[in-house]
Scaffold this motif. Structure first.
Motif, PDB file in Angstrom:
ATOM      1  N   LEU A 114      51.678  47.396  43.816  1.00  0.00           N
ATOM      2  CA  LEU A 114      51.612  47.861  42.425  1.00  0.00           C
ATOM      3  C   LEU A 114      50.250  47.528  41.810  1.00  0.00           C
ATOM      4  CD1 LEU A 114      55.168  46.674  41.412  1.00  0.00           C
ATOM      5  CD2 LEU A 114      54.432  49.053  41.557  1.00  0.00           C
ATOM      6  N   ALA A 115      49.755  46.332  42.119  1.00  0.00           N
ATOM      7  CA  ALA A 115      48.443  45.931  41.611  1.00  0.00           C
ATOM      8  C   ALA A 115      47.355  46.835  42.179  1.00  0.00           C
ATOM      9  CB  ALA A 115      48.159  44.480  41.968  1.00  0.00           C
ATOM     10  N   ALA A 116      47.507  47.226  43.428  1.00  0.00           N
ATOM     11  CA  ALA A 116      46.494  48.071  44.080  1.00  0.00           C
ATOM     12  C   ALA A 116      46.414  49.451  43.440  1.00  0.00           C
ATOM     13  CB  ALA A 116      46.818  48.201  45.569  1.00  0.00           C
ATOM     14  N   VAL A 117      47.551  49.965  43.012  1.00  0.00           N
ATOM     15  CA  VAL A 117      47.579  51.310  42.423  1.00  0.00           C
ATOM     16  C   VAL A 117      47.242  51.301  40.944  1.00  0.00           C
ATOM     17  CG1 VAL A 117      49.045  53.301  41.894  1.00  0.00           C
ATOM     18  CG2 VAL A 117      49.243  52.158  44.102  1.00  0.00           C
ATOM     19  N   TYR A 118      47.878  50.364  40.209  1.00  0.00           N
ATOM     20  CA  TYR A 118      47.834  50.441  38.751  1.00  0.00           C
ATOM     21  C   TYR A 118      46.874  49.461  38.083  1.00  0.00           C
ATOM     22  CZ  TYR A 118      52.108  53.074  39.560  1.00  0.00           C
ATOM     23  OH  TYR A 118      53.021  53.994  40.000  1.00  0.00           O
ATOM     24  N   ALA A 119      46.468  48.434  38.787  1.00  0.00           N
ATOM     25  CA  ALA A 119      45.694  47.391  38.115  1.00  0.00           C
ATOM     26  C   ALA A 119      44.268  47.292  38.676  1.00  0.00           C
ATOM     27  CB  ALA A 119      46.429  46.053  38.227  1.00  0.00           C
ATOM     28  N   SER A 120      43.860  46.060  39.001  1.00  0.00           N
ATOM     29  CA  SER A 120      42.469  45.855  39.396  1.00  0.00           C
ATOM     30  C   SER A 120      42.381  45.128  40.729  1.00  0.00           C
ATOM     31  CB  SER A 120      41.748  45.014  38.337  1.00  0.00           C
ATOM     32  OG  SER A 120      42.311  43.713  38.313  1.00  0.00           O
ATOM     33  N   ARG A 121      41.204  45.179  41.310  1.00  0.00           N
ATOM     34  CA  ARG A 121      40.949  44.481  42.569  1.00  0.00           C
ATOM     35  C   ARG A 121      41.212  42.976  42.415  1.00  0.00           C
ATOM     36  NH1 ARG A 121      37.898  45.642  47.080  1.00  0.00           N
ATOM     37  NH2 ARG A 121      37.237  43.800  48.266  1.00  0.00           N
ATOM     38  N   GLU A 122      40.875  42.445  41.239  1.00  0.00           N
ATOM     39  CA  GLU A 122      41.068  41.007  40.994  1.00  0.00           C
ATOM     40  C   GLU A 122      42.519  40.600  41.209  1.00  0.00           C
ATOM     41  OE1 GLU A 122      40.579  37.702  37.379  1.00  0.00           O
ATOM     42  OE2 GLU A 122      40.115  39.817  37.021  1.00  0.00           O
ATOM     43  N   ASP A 123      43.455  41.446  40.755  1.00  0.00           N
ATOM     44  CA  ASP A 123      44.875  41.113  40.907  1.00  0.00           C
ATOM     45  C   ASP A 123      45.323  41.196  42.358  1.00  0.00           C
ATOM     46  OD1 ASP A 123      44.971  40.736  38.198  1.00  0.00           O
ATOM     47  OD2 ASP A 123      45.777  42.718  37.751  1.00  0.00           O
ATOM     48  N   VAL A 124      44.774  42.157  43.096  1.00  0.00           N
ATOM     49  CA  VAL A 124      45.086  42.258  44.527  1.00  0.00           C
ATOM     50  C   VAL A 124      44.583  41.010  45.246  1.00  0.00           C
ATOM     51  CG1 VAL A 124      44.736  43.597  46.654  1.00  0.00           C
ATOM     52  CG2 VAL A 124      45.016  44.779  44.461  1.00  0.00           C
ATOM     53  N   GLU A 125      43.373  40.602  44.928  1.00  0.00           N
ATOM     54  CA  GLU A 125      42.811  39.389  45.535  1.00  0.00           C
ATOM     55  C   GLU A 125      43.631  38.156  45.177  1.00  0.00           C
ATOM     56  OE1 GLU A 125      38.846  39.480  44.008  1.00  0.00           O
ATOM     57  OE2 GLU A 125      38.076  40.733  45.645  1.00  0.00           O
ATOM     58  N   LEU A 126      44.163  38.149  43.979  1.00  0.00           N
ATOM     59  CA  LEU A 126      44.971  37.021  43.515  1.00  0.00           C
ATOM     60  C   LEU A 126      46.285  36.930  44.291  1.00  0.00           C
ATOM     61  CD1 LEU A 126      45.117  34.795  41.315  1.00  0.00           C
ATOM     62  CD2 LEU A 126      46.156  36.474  39.799  1.00  0.00           C
ATOM     63  N   LEU A 127      46.893  38.067  44.541  1.00  0.00           N
ATOM     64  CA  LEU A 127      48.192  38.105  45.219  1.00  0.00           C
ATOM     65  C   LEU A 127      48.071  38.026  46.743  1.00  0.00           C
ATOM     66  CD1 LEU A 127      49.665  40.906  42.967  1.00  0.00           C
ATOM     67  CD2 LEU A 127      50.768  38.674  43.280  1.00  0.00           C
ATOM     68  N   PHE A 128      46.940  38.411  47.286  1.00  0.00           N
ATOM     69  CA  PHE A 128      46.773  38.529  48.738  1.00  0.00           C
ATOM     70  C   PHE A 128      47.134  37.261  49.522  1.00  0.00           C
ATOM     71  CE2 PHE A 128      44.179  38.552  52.649  1.00  0.00           C
ATOM     72  CZ  PHE A 128      44.684  39.701  53.243  1.00  0.00           C
ATOM     73  N   PRO A 129      46.637  36.066  49.142  1.00  0.00           N
ATOM     74  CA  PRO A 129      46.937  34.866  49.945  1.00  0.00           C
ATOM     75  C   PRO A 129      48.424  34.503  49.974  1.00  0.00           C
ATOM     76  CG  PRO A 129      45.140  34.467  48.394  1.00  0.00           C
ATOM     77  CD  PRO A 129      45.774  35.750  47.989  1.00  0.00           C
ATOM     78  N   PHE A 130      49.196  35.009  48.998  1.00  0.00           N
ATOM     79  CA  PHE A 130      50.599  34.635  48.893  1.00  0.00           C
ATOM     80  C   PHE A 130      51.554  35.697  49.454  1.00  0.00           C
ATOM     81  CE2 PHE A 130      48.225  32.770  45.373  1.00  0.00           C
ATOM     82  CZ  PHE A 130      48.512  31.416  45.529  1.00  0.00           C
ATOM     83  N   THR A 131      51.002  36.853  49.827  1.00  0.00           N
ATOM     84  CA  THR A 131      51.842  37.977  50.237  1.00  0.00           C
ATOM     85  C   THR A 131      51.875  38.112  51.750  1.00  0.00           C
ATOM     86  OG1 THR A 131      51.219  39.127  48.196  1.00  0.00           O
ATOM     87  CG2 THR A 131      52.261  40.448  49.913  1.00  0.00           C
ATOM     88  N   SER A 132      53.082  38.275  52.295  1.00  0.00           N
ATOM     89  CA  SER A 132      53.238  38.490  53.733  1.00  0.00           C
ATOM     90  C   SER A 132      52.812  39.912  54.083  1.00  0.00           C
ATOM     91  CB  SER A 132      54.701  38.283  54.145  1.00  0.00           C
ATOM     92  OG  SER A 132      55.111  36.968  53.826  1.00  0.00           O
ATOM     93  N   PRO A 133      52.242  40.125  55.274  1.00  0.00           N
ATOM     94  CA  PRO A 133      51.808  41.471  55.676  1.00  0.00           C
ATOM     95  C   PRO A 133      52.930  42.500  55.578  1.00  0.00           C
ATOM     96  CG  PRO A 133      50.945  39.848  57.205  1.00  0.00           C
ATOM     97  CD  PRO A 133      51.890  39.111  56.301  1.00  0.00           C
ATOM     98  N   ILE A 134      52.595  43.662  55.048  1.00  0.00           N
ATOM     99  CA  ILE A 134      53.559  44.758  54.912  1.00  0.00           C
ATOM    100  C   ILE A 134      53.419  45.650  56.144  1.00  0.00           C
ATOM    101  CG2 ILE A 134      54.260  46.724  53.485  1.00  0.00           C
ATOM    102  CD1 ILE A 134      52.893  45.254  51.106  1.00  0.00           C
ATOM    103  N   PRO A 135      54.515  45.870  56.889  1.00  0.00           N
ATOM    104  CA  PRO A 135      54.438  46.564  58.181  1.00  0.00           C
ATOM    105  C   PRO A 135      53.701  47.894  58.168  1.00  0.00           C
ATOM    106  CG  PRO A 135      56.620  45.652  57.856  1.00  0.00           C
ATOM    107  CD  PRO A 135      55.880  45.440  56.582  1.00  0.00           C
ATOM    108  N   ASN A 136      53.883  48.711  57.108  1.00  0.00           N
ATOM    109  CA  ASN A 136      53.274  50.047  57.129  1.00  0.00           C
ATOM    110  C   ASN A 136      51.831  50.074  56.607  1.00  0.00           C
ATOM    111  OD1 ASN A 136      54.070  49.520  54.518  1.00  0.00           O
ATOM    112  ND2 ASN A 136      54.559  51.656  54.038  1.00  0.00           N
ATOM    113  N   VAL A 137      51.282  48.902  56.313  1.00  0.00           N
ATOM    114  CA  VAL A 137      49.861  48.828  55.928  1.00  0.00           C
ATOM    115  C   VAL A 137      49.075  48.385  57.159  1.00  0.00           C
ATOM    116  CG1 VAL A 137      48.164  47.775  54.389  1.00  0.00           C
ATOM    117  CG2 VAL A 137      50.478  48.229  53.558  1.00  0.00           C
ATOM    118  N   GLU A 138      48.363  49.318  57.786  1.00  0.00           N
ATOM    119  CA  GLU A 138      47.697  49.039  59.058  1.00  0.00           C
ATOM    120  C   GLU A 138      46.565  48.030  58.912  1.00  0.00           C
ATOM    121  OE1 GLU A 138      46.477  52.693  60.841  1.00  0.00           O
ATOM    122  OE2 GLU A 138      48.519  53.529  60.910  1.00  0.00           O
ATOM    123  N   ASP A 139      45.767  48.172  57.881  1.00  0.00           N
ATOM    124  CA  ASP A 139      44.621  47.268  57.670  1.00  0.00           C
ATOM    125  C   ASP A 139      45.020  46.225  56.619  1.00  0.00           C
ATOM    126  OD1 ASP A 139      42.240  45.986  57.204  1.00  0.00           O
ATOM    127  OD2 ASP A 139      41.215  47.721  56.318  1.00  0.00           O
TER     128      ASP A 139
END
Length: 442
Positions: A273-298
């Motif tokens: 949701l952050a990747a689509v609607y918000a900013s890169r900063e929020d994606v970076e903030l959530l990244f270390p805490f989020t488990s890999p999502i199977p359908n996201v190749e990279d």
């Protein structure tokens, strides 16, 4: 931004309705304006002119005169709150401090005083018997109103006089009202008086934290989190904050233990949701805490952003969305018929990504959760379904089933009663209602 007419001062409202020339107004309107400004002499003067035969007397005329549903006491306490006119109207004339006005707003003098922010008038009315517990048609009290208006000093006074901190309104508690309006100081006062930070609104299962996040009021959200709000509640505040780009709230939620791997009702993770609607900063903030999502190749910040944007572009094609939704719904229905409830719930979730408000899909997924024994998820979907249409019997049916599974028999009876009012011929719901009644009595 133009001032809302109902929230503007009484003289200004009359100017907008009747014109700027006060001499051309009806005498009753000028009478209320005199009360508003606390001009007792003018009030009596107009009352004498209205008592044409001199039979009623000034006092009786003052008490009986209304305009647009309001009397002199409503105008006086909602205006400057002049205590001299208040004493004259209540102590001398004997006006009722609990009389509702007959305008569309239908407010008591105490409500008018709270709306006007007149602390002395509020205190005067309470000292003269105003009912602090009186509820309006929605079950809200003056404390709800004071919280919604952010009248912090009045909130303190009402609490000191015994106002109920929670109330019975289905629209929420005073804490909900203050949070959704962003009144930080009022939220703080209510929390100091031990307001329930996790109280759910029965109609939509919103907590005060949900209200603050939905309204994007960061200071209020922080206060509620610090006070112990459940950061993993029904409405997934982290997903909402991620979708709205509320960076500071995301930080607070993560620090308090919010689950970044919990999807929203359409199966999307907060980082998506952050990747689509918000900013890169929020994606970076959530990244270390989020488990890999199977359908996201990279699995990288850039990879997640690119994946989310590509998926969102595909959903913007209306024809493709309709076809995809229809196919997924059909596949979900087929899986449900085969009693493959897990796969059916996954398919309905994918379909909901194309149309999150589809009430039929939410009802279907609620049934899946029921078959899988997850009453909490079933209730979440049923409530969202009912929120989209309160007059749809099936939504009440599904909510009743979920409440039964959660052993909330009294609430189930209330919900199913409403459902049967909407669909009296529903034998299945009728049977469930009587079962709930039986279990409630045990």
């Amino acid at each position: 931004m133009a001032m809302d007419l109902l929230d503007s001062p009484l003289p200004l409202r009359f100017e907008q309705i009747l014109g700027q020339d006060e001499d051309q107004w009806p005498p009753e309107a000028r009478f209320l304006v005199a009360a508003y400004f606390g001009n007792v002499r003018r009030l009596k003067e107009i009352a004498r002119s209205l008592d044409t035969n001199g039979r009623r007397g000034v006092g009786a005329t003052v008490a009986a005169t209304t305009y647009r549903g309001m009397n002199a006491l409503h105008a006086a306490v909602g205006g400057l709150g002049n205590l001299a006119v208040c004493r004259y109207l209540v102590d001398t004339v004997g006006m009722d401090v609990n009389m509702w006005d007959t305008s569309p707003s239908k407010q008591t003098p105490l409500e008018h005083a709270v709306s006007g922010g007149n602390l002395p008038a509020v205190r005067f009315l309470l000292d003269h018997g105003a009912d602090i517990h009186q509820e309006n048609e929605e079950g809200a009290t003056v404390l709800h109103l004071a919280a919604m208006k952010g009248k912090c000093d009045i909130v303190k006074l009402l609490l000191s006089r015994g106002a109920g901190i929670e109330g019975k309104s289905e629209q929420g508690t005073p804490l909900h009202f203050a949070a959704v309006k962003g009144h930080e100081s009022t939220v703080e006062v209510l929390l100091e008086h031990h307001a329930d930070v996790n109280k759910l609104v029965p109609s939509c299962l919103l907590t005060p934290l949900d209200a603050a996040v939905f309204a994007s009021y960061t200071p209020c959200a922080k206060l509620l989190i610090q006070a112990g709000a459940n950061v993993n509640d029904v409405n997934n505040s982290l997903a909402r904050a991620a979708a709205e780009g509320l960076t500071e709230i995301i930080k607070c939620l993560l620090e308090a233990g919010a689950d970044p791997n919990r999807p929203d009702e359409c199966g999307r993770m907060p980082i998506e949701l952050a990747a689509v609607y918000a900013s890169r900063e929020d994606v970076e903030l959530l990244f270390p805490f989020t488990s890999p999502i199977p359908n996201v190749e990279d699995w990288s910040v850039d990879g997640i952003i690119n994946h989310a944007k590509l998926e969102n572009m595909q959903l913007m094609d209306d024809d493709a969305v309709k076809m995809r939704k229809s196919d997924l719904k059909q596949q979900g229905d087929e899986a449900f018929e085969k009693q493959d409830y897990t796969n059916a719930s996954v398919l309905y979730t994918k379909a909901l990504r194309a149309d999150p408000s589809d009430r039929k899909m939410l009802a279907n997924r609620s049934r899946c959760w029921l078959r899988l024994g997850d009453g909490k998820k079933a209730l979440e979907d049923a409530v969202k379904c009912k929120r989209s249409n309160k007059n749809w019997a099936e939504a009440h049916h599904r909510e009743g089933e979920a409440l039964m599974m959660l052993k909330e028999y009294e609430k189930a009876c209330e919900v199913l009663t409403r459902g049967l009012e909407l669909d009296p011929q529903n034998d299945e719901m009728d049977k469930l209602f009587w079962e709930a009644m039986k279990l409630k009595k045990k």
